[in-house]
Structure formats: C-alpha cells, structure tokens
Motif scaffolding. Structure first.
Motif, short mmCIF file in Angstrom:
data_model
loop_
_atom_site.label_atom_id
_atom_site.label_comp_id
_atom_site.label_asym_id
_atom_site.label_seq_id
_atom_site.Cartn_x
_atom_site.Cartn_y
_atom_site.Cartn_z
N THR A 157 0.86 -1.03 0.02
CA THR A 157 0.08 -0.08 0.10
C THR A 157 0.80 1.27 0.11
O THR A 157 0.29 2.22 -0.24
CB THR A 157 -0.83 0.22 1.14
N ASN A 158 2.05 1.11 0.63
CA ASN A 158 2.92 2.38 0.53
C ASN A 158 3.79 2.37 -0.76
O ASN A 158 4.35 1.44 -1.01
CB ASN A 158 3.87 2.14 1.74
N LYS A 159 3.55 3.33 -1.56
CA LYS A 159 3.91 3.14 -3.11
C LYS A 159 5.62 3.35 -3.12
O LYS A 159 6.17 2.54 -3.70
CB LYS A 159 3.63 4.57 -3.82
N GLN A 160 6.15 4.03 -2.13
CA GLN A 160 7.81 3.90 -2.17
C GLN A 160 8.23 2.88 -1.65
O GLN A 160 9.33 2.28 -2.12
CB GLN A 160 8.12 5.36 -1.25
N ALA A 161 7.59 2.21 -0.55
CA ALA A 161 8.14 0.92 0.00
C ALA A 161 8.01 -0.23 -1.10
O ALA A 161 8.83 -1.11 -1.28
CB ALA A 161 7.25 0.64 1.28
N HIS A 162 6.79 -0.01 -1.83
CA HIS A 162 6.55 -1.06 -2.93
C HIS A 162 7.56 -1.16 -3.94
O HIS A 162 8.14 -1.97 -4.74
CB HIS A 162 5.16 -0.90 -3.62
N LEU A 163 7.97 0.31 -4.53
CA LEU A 163 8.97 0.68 -5.38
C LEU A 163 10.44 0.06 -4.93
O LEU A 163 10.94 -0.55 -5.80
CB LEU A 163 9.20 2.11 -5.81
N LEU A 164 10.78 0.07 -3.49
CA LEU A 164 12.01 -0.67 -2.98
C LEU A 164 11.89 -2.00 -3.14
O LEU A 164 13.05 -2.44 -3.42
CB LEU A 164 12.16 -0.15 -1.69
N MET A 165 10.80 -2.71 -2.77
CA MET A 165 10.70 -3.92 -2.74
C MET A 165 10.75 -4.41 -4.33
O MET A 165 11.62 -5.48 -4.48
CB MET A 165 9.38 -4.53 -2.30
N HIS A 166 10.22 -3.91 -5.48
CA HIS A 166 10.29 -4.34 -6.66
C HIS A 166 11.84 -4.07 -7.25
O HIS A 166 12.18 -4.91 -8.00
CB HIS A 166 9.32 -3.51 -7.63
N THR A 167 12.54 -3.05 -6.87
CA THR A 167 13.94 -2.63 -7.13
C THR A 167 14.73 -3.76 -6.68
O THR A 167 15.58 -4.27 -7.41
CB THR A 167 14.34 -1.51 -6.75
N ILE A 168 14.66 -4.18 -5.50
CA ILE A 168 15.28 -5.20 -4.79
C ILE A 168 15.22 -6.72 -5.56
O ILE A 168 16.01 -7.49 -5.95
CB ILE A 168 15.05 -5.49 -3.26
N TYR A 169 13.94 -6.90 -6.14
CA TYR A 169 13.48 -8.07 -6.53
C TYR A 169 14.16 -8.17 -8.27
O TYR A 169 14.77 -8.96 -8.58
CB TYR A 169 12.14 -8.16 -6.90
N GLN A 170 14.30 -6.99 -8.79
CA GLN A 170 15.05 -6.76 -10.00
C GLN A 170 16.37 -7.15 -9.87
O GLN A 170 17.11 -7.84 -10.64
CB GLN A 170 14.79 -5.52 -10.76
N GLU A 171 17.04 -6.56 -8.73
CA GLU A 171 18.46 -6.95 -8.56
C GLU A 171 18.71 -8.51 -8.54
O GLU A 171 19.78 -8.99 -8.96
CB GLU A 171 19.05 -6.14 -7.26
N LEU A 172 17.84 -9.06 -7.55
CA LEU A 172 18.08 -10.43 -7.18
C LEU A 172 17.94 -11.19 -8.51
O LEU A 172 18.55 -12.19 -8.75
CB LEU A 172 16.96 -10.82 -6.20
N ALA A 173 16.91 -10.85 -9.51
CA ALA A 173 16.51 -11.66 -10.60
C ALA A 173 17.81 -11.64 -11.48
O ALA A 173 18.07 -12.46 -12.35
CB ALA A 173 15.47 -11.15 -11.38
N GLU A 174 18.40 -10.28 -11.58
CA GLU A 174 19.74 -10.23 -12.45
C GLU A 174 20.67 -11.11 -11.84
O GLU A 174 21.73 -11.64 -12.71
CB GLU A 174 20.19 -8.94 -12.51
N ALA A 175 20.89 -11.15 -10.59
CA ALA A 175 22.03 -12.15 -9.91
C ALA A 175 21.93 -13.44 -9.93
O ALA A 175 22.75 -14.22 -10.41
CB ALA A 175 22.40 -11.46 -8.68
N PHE A 176 20.56 -13.76 -9.82
CA PHE A 176 20.25 -15.17 -9.90
C PHE A 176 19.09 -15.50 -10.95
O PHE A 176 17.96 -15.25 -10.79
CB PHE A 176 19.88 -15.66 -8.55
N VAL A 177 19.70 -16.03 -11.85
CA VAL A 177 18.85 -15.99 -13.34
C VAL A 177 17.51 -16.93 -13.02
O VAL A 177 16.51 -16.75 -13.77
CB VAL A 177 19.51 -16.59 -14.41
N HIS A 178 17.36 -17.92 -12.29
CA HIS A 178 16.26 -18.76 -12.11
C HIS A 178 15.39 -18.16 -10.97
O HIS A 178 14.42 -18.70 -11.15
CB HIS A 178 16.71 -20.04 -11.22
N ILE A 179 15.53 -16.88 -10.54
CA ILE A 179 14.74 -16.43 -9.46
C ILE A 179 13.17 -16.01 -10.15
O ILE A 179 12.11 -16.36 -9.57
CB ILE A 179 15.14 -15.24 -8.80
#
Length: 300
Positions: free
Chosen positions: A205-227
């Motif tokens: 529900t917090n737009k900035q918190a959601h953006l941070l979470m999605h940014t972390i997910y993108q970083e993890l998905a680049e580092a670990f291709v199977h994520i």
C-alpha cells in the motif's frame, strides 16, 4: 512418535502445539528454568485463527541430555543460538534424526558437519507470535517445507501424515535450494519492514516501499537467473497479502532491541550474489542500515 523441540519461541511453541494435538509425545527444551516450570505447571495454549483456544499438555526441560532417546529432534532456535546446540548434539546418539528450522543459509554447511546420520532442514511460512511463556497465537496458515540433506526420510514421511489444512507439511527434493528461496523472500520483506518500521502489508500500500521492494527483486533476478521462474514477483505480492497484518521477524527484533538474523539471511545472499558478479546495491544499503540500527541500540 517421541519428539523433542528445542526452542520455545513462536515457531517452536506453534510446532509443539500442533504436533501434540496430533497425538505426538512432545517435550520442549527451553533456556530458562522459569519457563520450563510454567510450561510444566500450565498447558501450552494456542490461540487459533478463529479466536478459539487449544490447550495441550507439554513436558518441558532445560536439560536436553536428561531426555530418553527421541524419535526426532526439531531445532527451532535462532541462528545465533546454534553453536551451543551443535555442542549438545555431538554428545547425542548419531541415530537420532535432526530437523533444523532456521531462516537463512548460514547454518546449512555447519549442520552437515555434525555426526548425525539423518539431517533435514525446514522452511516455515506460517504466522506465529508468542504472547507469553506458555501462549502462542497462530496468525497465518503456511506450509512447513522439509528438505532432507542426508539420511533416512522415514521419520519425515511420518510427519506428512500429521499435516492438516491449518498445519500443512510437505517434502521437497533440494534442501539447499529451498532455504535459498526462503532467504530471497526474506530479503524482499524483512529488511525493508525493519528499516521503515511497517507491517508486511504496507509494502503493497505504500508506493515508495513497494517501489523499493520491486527494485530489490529486479536486482536479485539479475544476480540469480532462475529467480523469475522459481519465485515470480506475483508470489512475493501474494505473500505480502497473506501476511499483511504480520510484523516481520526482523522488525520484531528491532522493536525488542534484539540482534536480528540479517547476517545469516541477507548477508549470505549478498555474498552469493557477489560471487556471481553482482553487488545488489539497494539490498546492500538496507543490510547496512539494519546493522547500523543494531549497533546504535535504537529501538522502535
């Protein structure tokens, strides 16, 4: 089955309660004699999702060595308490199966150096909160996933029959991969909620918190291709929705002024990513923020 649960925090109490309800003989091993006395004097109380109360008679002790040989030992303490547990396990019969229930990956290789013939690991996603020394509140249904790293799976197959709609249990093939995937989910929720001091649902529900979470997910998905295949972002969203009212374990640690498991969860994932050539800058910043908060002694 005669089951020993080491650790009477939220996870240990909830597991002990459901196992006792399934007609297991359960003994809780705790650190303080006062808690052992209270559990032995009173029944272990579980407040269910519908508000009803379930009570089970649970034996409790502070001395693991005083117990007769159990069919299974479940270790439900935090990572920082494991070194002392390792020492006690080395003195026990090697035939006793051991199940580790910790967040993160740091304990995986450590535990496999123990002499026990059968060692398994578990990832839990139910919600639980201790209200006092003998009362636990069930705050959300989620599966207990068990991966057997070595040894005989017979005792864990027996656990499958104890599962229910409220306490589901399942076996997985790859224990280390299971722990890694749970660590990734923890990385997406725990440090953010701890630093921002928000509930899990606020990450949606917090737009900035959601953006941070999605940014972390993108970083993890680049580092670990199977994520993206094993943990699609929709799974992260669903978990936040399911646990919307929950206080993450890392935020709970901050509230109570305790040292968190940020090293064994986030630190290990950062190390693995660095081995793949990725620094995960957003997650790394949160990691250092959590450590700085702990070092300063700041509370909620």
């Amino acid at each position: 089955m005669n089951v020993v649960v080491i650790g009477a925090g939220a996870v240990g109490q909830l597991m002990a309660s459901f196992l006792a309800q399934a007609q297991m003989h359960v003994t809780l091993v705790v650190r303080r004699q006062e808690q052992a006395d209270e559990l032995n004097l009173k029944q272990l109380k579980r407040i269910n999702l519908d508000g009803s109360l379930t009570m089970q008679q649970i034996a409790s002790t502070v001395d693991l060595k005083s117990l007769s040989q159990p069919d299974l030992i479940i270790i439900a303490v935090k990572y920082g308490q494991l070194p002392n547990i390792y020492k006690q396990l080395t003195d026990l019969p090697k035939e006793i199966p051991v199940l580790f229930v910790q967040n993160g990956l740091a304990h995986f290789d450590e535990a496999l150096r123990l002499p026990q013939h059968t060692i398994a690991f578990s990832s839990v996603s139910f919600g639980a909160q201790t209200l006092d020394c003998s009362t636990v509140q069930h705050r959300g249904v989620g599966p207990i996933r068990i991966g057997i790293a070595r040894g005989d799976e017979g005792v864990f197959n027996k656990l499958l029959h104890l599962g229910s709609a409220l306490f589901p249990i399942e076996l997985v093939d790859d224990a280390e991969q299971m722990l890694f995937e749970k660590a990734v989910l923890n990385c997406l929720i725990n440090p953010l909620t701890a630093v921002l001091q928000i509930k899990n649902g606020d990450l949606l529900t917090n737009k900035q918190a959601h953006l941070l979470m999605h940014t972390i997910y993108q970083e993890l998905a680049e580092a670990f291709v199977h994520i993206k295949r094993s943990i699609p972002f929709s799974t992260v969203i669903a978990l936040c929705e399911k646990t919307a009212a929950n206080t993450s374990s890392m935020l709970a640690d901050r509230i109570h002024g305790r040292k968190s498991e940020v090293e064994s969860i986030v630190g290990v994932v950062l190390q693995k990513a660095l081995g793949n050539g990725y620094s995960l800058p957003t997650l790394r910043t949160l990691y250092h923020q959590v450590l700085a908060i702990e070092e300063s002694g700041e509370r909620y």
